[in-house]
Write a protein that holds these residues in place. Structure first.
Motif, PDB file in Angstrom:
ATOM      1  N   ILE A 176      -0.631  -2.083  -4.894  1.00 51.10           N
ATOM      2  CA  ILE A 176      -0.098  -2.571  -5.721  1.00 51.10           C
ATOM      3  C   ILE A 176       0.235  -4.159  -5.174  1.00 51.10           C
ATOM      4  CG2 ILE A 176       2.296  -2.925  -6.862  1.00 51.10           C
ATOM      5  CD1 ILE A 176       2.762   0.025  -5.791  1.00 51.10           C
ATOM      6  N   ARG A 188      -2.637   4.131  -3.323  1.00 48.71           N
ATOM      7  CA  ARG A 188      -2.556   2.780  -4.192  1.00 48.71           C
ATOM      8  C   ARG A 188      -2.399   1.610  -3.555  1.00 48.71           C
ATOM      9  NH1 ARG A 188       2.217   3.915  -8.005  1.00 48.71           N
ATOM     10  NH2 ARG A 188       2.754   5.013  -6.012  1.00 48.71           N
ATOM     11  N   ASP A 209      -0.223   7.432  -1.217  1.00 46.22           N
ATOM     12  CA  ASP A 209      -0.964   8.264  -1.983  1.00 46.22           C
ATOM     13  C   ASP A 209      -2.485   7.191  -2.301  1.00 46.22           C
ATOM     14  OD1 ASP A 209      -0.377   6.074  -3.796  1.00 46.22           O
ATOM     15  OD2 ASP A 209       0.247   7.671  -5.474  1.00 46.22           O
ATOM     16  N   ARG A 259       0.901  -1.429  -0.129  1.00 50.72           N
ATOM     17  CA  ARG A 259      -0.001   0.125   0.117  1.00 50.72           C
ATOM     18  C   ARG A 259       0.858   1.224  -0.094  1.00 50.72           C
ATOM     19  NH1 ARG A 259      -5.131   0.303   0.567  1.00 50.72           N
ATOM     20  NH2 ARG A 259      -5.505  -1.554   1.540  1.00 50.72           N
ATOM     21  N   CYS A 260       0.767   2.246  -0.868  1.00 52.63           N
ATOM     22  CA  CYS A 260       1.248   3.454  -1.080  1.00 52.63           C
ATOM     23  C   CYS A 260       0.711   4.545  -0.326  1.00 52.63           C
ATOM     24  CB  CYS A 260       1.676   3.818  -2.558  1.00 52.63           C
ATOM     25  SG  CYS A 260       2.466   2.855  -3.483  1.00 52.63           S
TER      26      CYS A 260
END
Length: 82
Positions: A66, A64, A62, A59-60
């Motif tokens: 992945i 997102r 921002d 998890r990013c």
């Protein structure tokens, strides 16, 4: 008719694997080197969110999420973000 069994969501059951990536800091940049020669760089990965399995989930900051198929990865470079 048998009573249906309730299951907790995966997020409640999974526990942190205490990945060594967490030692780099809260947020990291990772460069994935794939078997076919392709490289992908991801910035702002929350190191505490990494869940490993057939598909590693990241998890990013921002928002997102992945998913990376581990079978295709040769190596991963990890850099601490300031």
């Amino acid at each position: 008719m048998p009573e249906r069994q309730c299951y907790r969501s995966a997020s409640n059951v999974m526990k942190s694997l205490k990945s060594t990536v967490e030692t780099q800091g809260k947020y990291v940049t990772q460069i994935f080197h794939f078997a076919n020669g392709v490289k992908r760089t991801f910035h702002g990965i929350d190191s505490e969110s990494i869940k490993q399995g057939q598909f590693t989930k990241l998890r990013c900051k921002d928002g997102r999420m992945i998913f990376v198929n581990d079978a295709n990865v040769l190596c991963i470079e990890i850099f601490k973000e300031d």
